[in-house]
Design an enzyme around this catalytic site. Structure first.
Site, PDB file in Angstrom:
ATOM      1  N   GLN A 178     -10.279 -35.970 -38.891  1.00  0.00           N
ATOM      2  CA  GLN A 178      -9.756 -36.549 -37.648  1.00  0.00           C
ATOM      3  C   GLN A 178      -8.670 -37.520 -38.085  1.00  0.00           C
ATOM      4  O   GLN A 178      -8.963 -38.621 -38.546  1.00  0.00           O
ATOM      5  CB  GLN A 178     -10.870 -37.233 -36.844  1.00  0.00           C
ATOM      6  N   PRO A 307     -16.014 -37.988 -33.290  1.00  0.00           N
ATOM      7  CA  PRO A 307     -15.914 -39.248 -32.534  1.00  0.00           C
ATOM      8  C   PRO A 307     -15.163 -39.187 -31.204  1.00  0.00           C
ATOM      9  O   PRO A 307     -15.148 -40.172 -30.473  1.00  0.00           O
ATOM     10  CB  PRO A 307     -15.189 -40.181 -33.515  1.00  0.00           C
ATOM     11  N   GLY A 310     -12.147 -34.676 -27.370  1.00  0.00           N
ATOM     12  CA  GLY A 310     -11.338 -33.572 -27.864  1.00  0.00           C
ATOM     13  C   GLY A 310     -10.177 -34.107 -28.666  1.00  0.00           C
ATOM     14  O   GLY A 310      -9.820 -35.283 -28.543  1.00  0.00           O
ATOM     15  N   GLU A 312      -6.281 -32.654 -29.936  1.00  0.00           N
ATOM     16  CA  GLU A 312      -5.331 -31.582 -29.671  1.00  0.00           C
ATOM     17  C   GLU A 312      -4.700 -30.960 -30.908  1.00  0.00           C
ATOM     18  O   GLU A 312      -3.498 -30.712 -30.939  1.00  0.00           O
ATOM     19  CB  GLU A 312      -4.237 -32.135 -28.752  1.00  0.00           C
ATOM     20  N   TYR A 424      -3.850 -44.121 -21.059  1.00  0.00           N
ATOM     21  CA  TYR A 424      -4.242 -42.932 -20.300  1.00  0.00           C
ATOM     22  C   TYR A 424      -4.072 -43.173 -18.795  1.00  0.00           C
ATOM     23  O   TYR A 424      -3.352 -42.455 -18.108  1.00  0.00           O
ATOM     24  CB  TYR A 424      -5.709 -42.582 -20.558  1.00  0.00           C
ATOM     25  N   ARG A 602     -19.558 -39.391 -30.055  1.00  0.00           N
ATOM     26  CA  ARG A 602     -18.398 -39.556 -29.185  1.00  0.00           C
ATOM     27  C   ARG A 602     -18.272 -41.011 -28.733  1.00  0.00           C
ATOM     28  O   ARG A 602     -19.133 -41.534 -28.012  1.00  0.00           O
ATOM     29  CB  ARG A 602     -18.556 -38.634 -27.979  1.00  0.00           C
ATOM     30  N   MET A 603     -17.181 -41.644 -29.142  1.00  0.00           N
ATOM     31  CA  MET A 603     -17.057 -43.091 -28.929  1.00  0.00           C
ATOM     32  C   MET A 603     -16.977 -43.475 -27.460  1.00  0.00           C
ATOM     33  O   MET A 603     -17.308 -44.589 -27.091  1.00  0.00           O
ATOM     34  CB  MET A 603     -15.844 -43.617 -29.679  1.00  0.00           C
ATOM     35  N   LYS A 604     -16.533 -42.540 -26.617  1.00  0.00           N
ATOM     36  CA  LYS A 604     -16.497 -42.826 -25.191  1.00  0.00           C
ATOM     37  C   LYS A 604     -17.903 -43.205 -24.690  1.00  0.00           C
ATOM     38  O   LYS A 604     -18.052 -43.958 -23.731  1.00  0.00           O
ATOM     39  CB  LYS A 604     -16.001 -41.579 -24.449  1.00  0.00           C
TER      40      LYS A 604
HETATM   41  N1  BES Z   1      -5.637 -37.393 -28.797  1.00  0.00           N
HETATM   42  C1  BES Z   1      -6.788 -37.837 -28.116  1.00  0.00           C
HETATM   43  C2  BES Z   1      -7.861 -38.351 -29.031  1.00  0.00           C
HETATM   44  C3  BES Z   1      -7.431 -39.497 -29.929  1.00  0.00           C
HETATM   45  C4  BES Z   1      -6.659 -40.526 -29.448  1.00  0.00           C
HETATM   46  C5  BES Z   1      -7.818 -39.516 -31.234  1.00  0.00           C
HETATM   47  C6  BES Z   1      -6.260 -41.557 -30.285  1.00  0.00           C
HETATM   48  C7  BES Z   1      -7.434 -40.554 -32.062  1.00  0.00           C
HETATM   49  C8  BES Z   1      -6.649 -41.570 -31.596  1.00  0.00           C
HETATM   50  C9  BES Z   1      -7.384 -36.751 -27.225  1.00  0.00           C
HETATM   51  O1  BES Z   1      -6.433 -35.934 -26.631  1.00  0.00           O
HETATM   52  C10 BES Z   1      -8.075 -37.424 -26.081  1.00  0.00           C
HETATM   53  O2  BES Z   1      -7.431 -38.120 -25.358  1.00  0.00           O
HETATM   54  N2  BES Z   1      -9.370 -37.179 -25.921  1.00  0.00           N
HETATM   55  C11 BES Z   1     -10.126 -37.687 -24.826  1.00  0.00           C
HETATM   56  C12 BES Z   1     -10.198 -36.619 -23.772  1.00  0.00           C
HETATM   57  C13 BES Z   1     -10.266 -37.111 -22.359  1.00  0.00           C
HETATM   58  C14 BES Z   1      -9.260 -38.157 -21.997  1.00  0.00           C
HETATM   59  C15 BES Z   1     -10.182 -35.946 -21.398  1.00  0.00           C
HETATM   60  C16 BES Z   1     -11.498 -38.058 -25.351  1.00  0.00           C
HETATM   61  O3  BES Z   1     -11.717 -37.948 -26.570  1.00  0.00           O
HETATM   62  O4  BES Z   1     -12.350 -38.497 -24.600  1.00  0.00           O
HETATM   63 ZN    ZN Z   2      -5.369 -36.986 -25.128  1.00  0.00          ZN
END
Ligand code: BES
Ligand code: ZN
Length: 650
Positions: A178, A307, A310, A312, A424, A602-604
């Site tokens: 990652q 973590p 998703g 990309e 976001y 998953r950190m969320k």
């Molecule tokens: N590119 C991000 C994940 C990311 C951001 C990794 C910054 C490392 C540093 C990915 O596209 C993302 O935004 N994932 C979200 C998805 C959600 C907003 C639909 C996630 O991981 O929750």
């Molecule tokens: Zn994103």
């Protein structure tokens, strides 16, 4: 170089490398050439003036191609081999190329054509890794190809190593990368800034039963003694954080004409079901953004410690297994990663101060895709959810926190520390506002030309701003945009757009009934009405409860039964439900929450839950102890951010 030749070369290099492995690594033992030095304009930190999170100086000498020949060693938890970088001087006077590295053991650096060793220096080691300065060969060439022979550290922050017992199959180990935002440097010596884009090729070897996948097209797979070698090619220039790899016991299923889903065999069929809408989402995104240029769009479902929701990675989106709800209700994350195929992967933030150009635009496209597939009311429903999440984020961070600005100042700030929902959702609201000024049709055609103009480039907010102003120069509506407040103001956005309320209204009624319920009479919402709610509405309903004052345990018990929350599979609902339980001080739930947390990376989810548990005396110590026990199984970024959240680091 053809890929056939790669294999030959790799064997050669492998032998060389293995015979050298016992040599002590003496990083930085060489001094740089002593001839006339040019003084570069450098900020005091030695970091790049273009990217506060990188040492590299692509404005002086730039990497234009990357070739990796690497072996994955699960026993030692290292990746070792050679990375060859093609370098071009931008400023003819320079004699060096500057790269980013982090915890890499450099054995030697060569010029590939002559096999002559190059001098190099490692300096400025700190939170951003180290600056690797390599002296270029003393001759005039259009391209210099330098080969770095090295190995990663077992704690490389961009890699997660799993023992077999932490995989679904339990038989083989697993590793995944990652790299976003700035962890590529812990695996590949590179100019680790999104302002540099290169094509890449790779030959990766693993123990023979394992499969390697990358963010690229697989060209070959060949057995080699007890190992298998995989060759990959990414022919579209990409920024370093988009280089990605994973290796494990993987299978795939076809889910569309250009898509396969990869996962361990125990979950691959569930994954194929969950993501069966991928092709429709891709087509819809193409309709909005223009042609999909990456050829294939595969998905890789990672082990639970991944973590993010998703990531990309081009040709191969990485996703968390928490998306496997069984009813496709969380597939919007795939729509999000698909949207990045344009916003982020084609048009790229030049550094992470402009991260909203990646994520705000991606939220905007994600929701437009949903809107086309399911109707505008869904688009707006999600947009409103995002608005609520933004409110919660701003409240937590504080109205005045500089990290609540759309455009950030990351001098001295690690992107992992700046990460939040702000880019976001504040970014999304800004784009909705701009769209509301010029109208949907005009804004959508603007987007197409914006993507067309800036594809394959890395840009800053000012590039977008100028382009937008110029595109709409004859439209007087745009003169009232207060760019300064939107881009550089802290806190909530200055204007909140109107969203369609259809899907929200039902939840609003139910929430009123639930709040005024005394917890003793029968549950105020009938089981038929509950059954009629779509998963998104249930999620919304739970989010609204979480926003309210703490609920009594009687009411929570009633809610748990009525919504069958003890058995719910949807991770978003589970997460909100757990937060509601903590808010209601339901002590018996702590253990179950922790055990769920230990299986999810998953950190969320993990960060808010750990924060909630920390902020409650009854669970504070248990949460800290639990973290200490499980931190070694977490990926670096999770471990680091949660340790900070728990005040275990300064
Ligand atoms: N590119 C991000 C994940 C990311 C951001 C990794 C910054 C490392 C540093 C990915 O596209 C993302 O935004 N994932 C979200 C998805 C959600 C907003 C639909 C996630 O991981 O929750
Ligand atoms: Zn994103």
């Amino acid at each position: 170089m053809s890929l056939g030749v790669f294999f030959g070369l790799l064997n050669l290099k492998k032998n060389l490398f293995h015979s050298c492995l016992s040599v002590l690594f003496v990083s930085g033992a060489y001094s740089l050439r002593n001839n006339t030095r040019i003084t570069y304009k450098m900020p005091s930190s030695g970091l790049s003036p273009m990217d506060p999170n990188s040492f590299s100086r692509p404005d002086l000498a730039v990497v234009t191609n990357i070739f990796m020949a690497l072996d994955i060693n699960f026993t030692r938890r290292v990746i070792s081999g050679n990375t060859d970088l093609t370098v071009q001087k931008v400023d003819q006077k320079v004699e060096e190329v500057i790269l980013d590295i982090k915890d890499l053991n450099i054995e030697a650096i060569y010029e590939t054509q002559s096999n002559i060793k190059l001098d190099y220096k490692i300096s400025e080691t700190g939170p951003f890794g180290s600056k690797l300065t390599v002296a270029l060969p003393d001759k005039n060439l259009e391209n210099y190809i330098i080969s770095v022979r090295y190995e990663t550290s077992p704690n490389a922050s961009g890699l997660q190593w799993l023992n077999p017992e932490h995989t679904a199959g339990k038989k083989f180990p697993f590793v995944f990368s990652q790299f976003q935002a700035i962890h590529a440097r812990s695996v590949i010596p590179c100019q680790d800034t999104p302002s540099v884009k290169t094509k890449y090729t790779a030959v990766i070897s693993v123990p023979k039963d394992l499969t390697v996948v990358m963010s690229a097209i697989n060209k070959h797979k060949k057995p080699l003694l007890e190992r298998t070698m995989y060759a990959f090619e990414q022919n579209i220039p990409v920024q370093s954080y988009l280089i990605a790899l994973a290796a494990g016991e993987l299978e795939s299923r076809e889910i569309g004409p250009r898509s396969k889903v990869w996962a361990e065999k125990q979950i691959v069929d569930a994954a194929a079901f969950e993501f069966s809408d991928t092709e429709r989402q891709l087509k819809t995104a193409e309709d909005i953004c223009g042609p999909y240029v990456w050829g294939i769009y595969d998905l890789l479902v990672l082990p639970p410690s991944f973590p993010f929701g998703g990531m990309e990675n081009p040709c191969l989106t990485f996703v968390t297994p928490t998306l496997l709800a069984g009813d496709r209700s969380l597939a919007n994350v795939v729509a999000h990663e698909i949207a990045h195929s344009w916003t982020g992967n084609l048009v790229t933030n030049a550094n992470f101060e402009h991260f909203w150009l990646n994520e705000g635009f991606t939220m905007f496209i994600e929701r437009k895709v949903l809107g086309r597939l399911q109707g505008v009311k869904y688009e707006d429903f999600h947009a409103y959810e995002g608005y609520l999440e933004l409110q919660e984020t701003v409240n937590r961070m504080g109205e005045k926190d500089p990290l609540t600005k759309l455009v950030l100042n990351l001098e001295g700030v690690h992107p992992d520390d700046s990460f939040s929902l702000i880019p976001y959702e504040k970014g999304y609201i800004f784009l909705r506002y701009l769209q509301s000024l010029v109208g949907i049709t005009a804004f959508e055609s603007f987007l197409k030309t914006y993507f067309e103009t800036y594809k394959y480039k890395s840009i800053k907010t000012s590039d977008f701003q100028e382009y937008f102003k110029n595109h709409f120069k004859s439209n007087t509506a745009i003169t009232k945009i207060d760019w300064d407040t939107w881009l550089y103001g802290t806190g909530m956005p200055p204007i909140i757009p109107d969203y369609d309320q259809t899907l929200r209204n039902t939840c609003q009624d139910y929430i009123k009934q639930f709040i005024s319920w005394n917890g003793q009479d029968s549950f105020p919402i009938s089981s038929q009405d509950i059954a009629a709610l779509i998963p998104d509405q249930k999620i919304h309903f739970l989010r609204l409860i979480l926003k309210e004052e703490p609920q009594s345990l009687e009411k929570l018990r009633g809610l748990e039964t009525a919504f069958d929350l003890a058995n719910v599979k949807n991770s978003e609902m589970k997460f909100l439900w757990f937060r509601i339980c903590i808010k209601g001080r339901w002590e018996e739930k702590i253990e179950g929450i922790l055990s769920w947390l230990n299986g999810v990376g998953r950190m969320k989810y993990t960060r808010p839950l750990y924060r909630d548990l920390y902020n409650w005396e009854a669970s504070k110590t248990t949460a800290i102890n639990n973290f200490e026990k499980y931190r070694s199984y977490m990926m670096h970024v999770s471990e680091y951010t949660i340790a900070k959240d728990l005040h275990l680091l300064k």
